[in-house]
Design a protein around this motif. Structure first.
Motif, PDB file in Angstrom:
ATOM      1  N   TYR A  13       5.128   2.520  -1.114  1.00  6.40           N
ATOM      2  CA  TYR A  13       3.854   1.910  -0.744  1.00  6.40           C
ATOM      3  C   TYR A  13       3.956   1.164   0.566  1.00  6.40           C
ATOM      4  N   VAL A  15       1.805  -2.159   2.279  1.00  6.29           N
ATOM      5  CA  VAL A  15       0.839  -3.202   1.935  1.00  6.29           C
ATOM      6  C   VAL A  15       0.571  -4.078   3.142  1.00  6.29           C
ATOM      7  N   SER A 121      -7.992  -3.902  -6.971  1.00  7.57           N
ATOM      8  CA  SER A 121      -6.718  -4.194  -7.623  1.00  7.57           C
ATOM      9  C   SER A 121      -7.006  -4.440  -9.096  1.00  7.57           C
ATOM     10  N   GLN A 230      -1.776 -11.781  -2.464  1.00  9.24           N
ATOM     11  CA  GLN A 230      -0.971 -10.579  -2.280  1.00  9.24           C
ATOM     12  C   GLN A 230       0.084 -10.445  -3.372  1.00  9.24           C
ATOM     13  N   LEU A 234       0.214  -7.137  -5.748  1.00 12.22           N
ATOM     14  CA  LEU A 234       1.433  -6.341  -5.875  1.00 12.22           C
ATOM     15  C   LEU A 234       1.901  -6.278  -7.322  1.00 12.22           C
ATOM     16  N   VAL A 238       1.829  -2.576  -8.181  1.00 12.23           N
ATOM     17  CA  VAL A 238       3.177  -2.044  -7.980  1.00 12.23           C
ATOM     18  C   VAL A 238       4.135  -2.379  -9.123  1.00 12.23           C
TER      19      VAL A 238
END
Length: 366
Positions: A13, A15, A121, A230, A234, A238
């Motif tokens: 990924y 970001v 998200s 963030q 994540l 992720v």
């Protein structure tokens, strides 16, 4: 596939606010013709930024398509029949979980390279090798397993921060399930490298949500891209996705989910669950059901305190579910794969008791 002979492809990924700047370099080995597929709102938010990022690259967009509105096999077939999909070398999947999951199935069936561009998200779909599929009536249809996740995921934080608040809020609720579900479902499984990695990764999924969640939600409302925001993004996309890829095999093991998603998948039998409430919202209550089932009362108290601060459901009525409807949820339970993702055999009585006891706990909270 055997535990001594297998392939595991983990997500990659990029970001940041300038994540799309990497598109040209990352996609270079996979072809030139691109079809962009996504949700209508997602395309309106991300398409111009994607086109601007690739204007000086060899990439050629042969079509931009709406994904159909839900992750159904009917929409998969519709897209497979589209000439733009047939001509393309690469699929750019743009949007939320259902749009990206649809595109993953299309790419798998058409043998195309897929790249994910999440605009919200809300779950880990952009980095996983599994698609959650639904029927035309929006009830849960089952899982579609892929050999690998999208080749690369581009997480543009500016676009994420401009998405609907309730989807981000629900994404935290969904991510809250990963650690407890992976641990519970694998507790009595055969341990080997990939599963051990999944269990280790799962241990870092809950803490950031509680540590940064309140601040991240406040920052999101202000559309401010901060460190805390963030970290939570994540985590949702992720961290949980890494666990999913290590914890899932189509035939030999499935340690990706358990009682929390059992509650969600079973609740889709109720119209209000699919029409009025979000996936992660319902899963968040399912986490309380899991912790009640597993007698993890200290952790349940800790999460419930966080839930109260952030408005997550703590009782059935928060989801517009009555106690009288629990039997319908329980009856649907054995149809879900998660019915067997527990250390001891699940029964209707055990599942019902966990739901009702979790509800009673939630009703007692001030």
């Amino acid at each position: 596939m055997s535990k001594s002979d297998y392939t595991l492809v983990l997500p990659a990924y990029t970001v940041g606010a300038n994540a799309y700047d990497a598109i040209g370099k990352i996609t270079r080995p996979f072809g030139k013709k691109v079809v962009i597929i996504g949700g209508k709102t997602a395309l309106s938010k991300a398409q111009d930024a994607i086109l601007a990022a690739i204007k000086d690259t060899p990439l050629e967009v042969v079509g931009t398509l709406w994904y159909g509105g839900d992750a159904t096999f009917e929409n998969v077939d519709m897209l497979l029949a589209n000439p733009a999909v047939q001509q393309a070398d690469l699929i750019f999947a743009v949007g939320g979980g259902r749009a990206i999951d649809t595109c993953k199935v299309v790419a798998d069936k058409a043998n195309k390279a897929i790249f994910a561009f999440p605009t919200v998200s809300s779950n880990c779909a952009p980095v996983t090798a599994i698609s959650v599929m639904y029927k035309a009536d929006k009830s849960f249809a089952g899982y579609y397993y892929l050999d690998q996740p999208p080749v690369h995921t581009f997480i543009n934080m500016t676009i994420i921060a401009d998405s609907p608040y309730e989807l981000f809020w629900a994404g935290i609720g969904d991510a809250m399930s990963k650690e407890c579900e992976c641990e519970l479902s694998s507790r009595k499984g055969e341990m080997f490298h990939t599963v051990e990695v999944a269990r280790a990764l799962a241990t870092v999924c809950t803490k950031p949500l509680i540590a940064y969640g309140v601040k991240a939600l406040e920052d999101f409302k202000k559309k401010q891209v901060t460190f805390e925001l963030q970290q939570v993004v994540l985590d949702i996309i992720v961290s949980t996705g890494l666990v999913s890829n290590c914890a899932t095999d189509e035939t030999e093991y499935y340690y990706n989910s358990s009682v929390a998603h059992l509650f969600y998948n079973s609740s889709t039998v109720l119209p209000q669950s699919v029409e009025k409430h979000l996936h992660g919202e319902i899963v968040s209550f399912g986490v309380l059901v899991l912790l009640t089932y597993d007698k993890q009362f200290e952790q349940r108290d800790k999460l419930a305190a966080f839930y109260k601060k952030c408005g997550y459901p703590t009782k059935l009525s928060d989801l517009d579910i009555s106690v009288d409807e629990v039997d319908k949820i329980v009856a649907k339970g054995p149809d879900a794969r998660e019915w067997t993702c527990v250390p001891e055999p699940m029964t209707a009585e055990i599942f019902k008791k966990a739901i009702l006891d979790a509800n009673e706990f939630g009703e007692s909270l001030k």
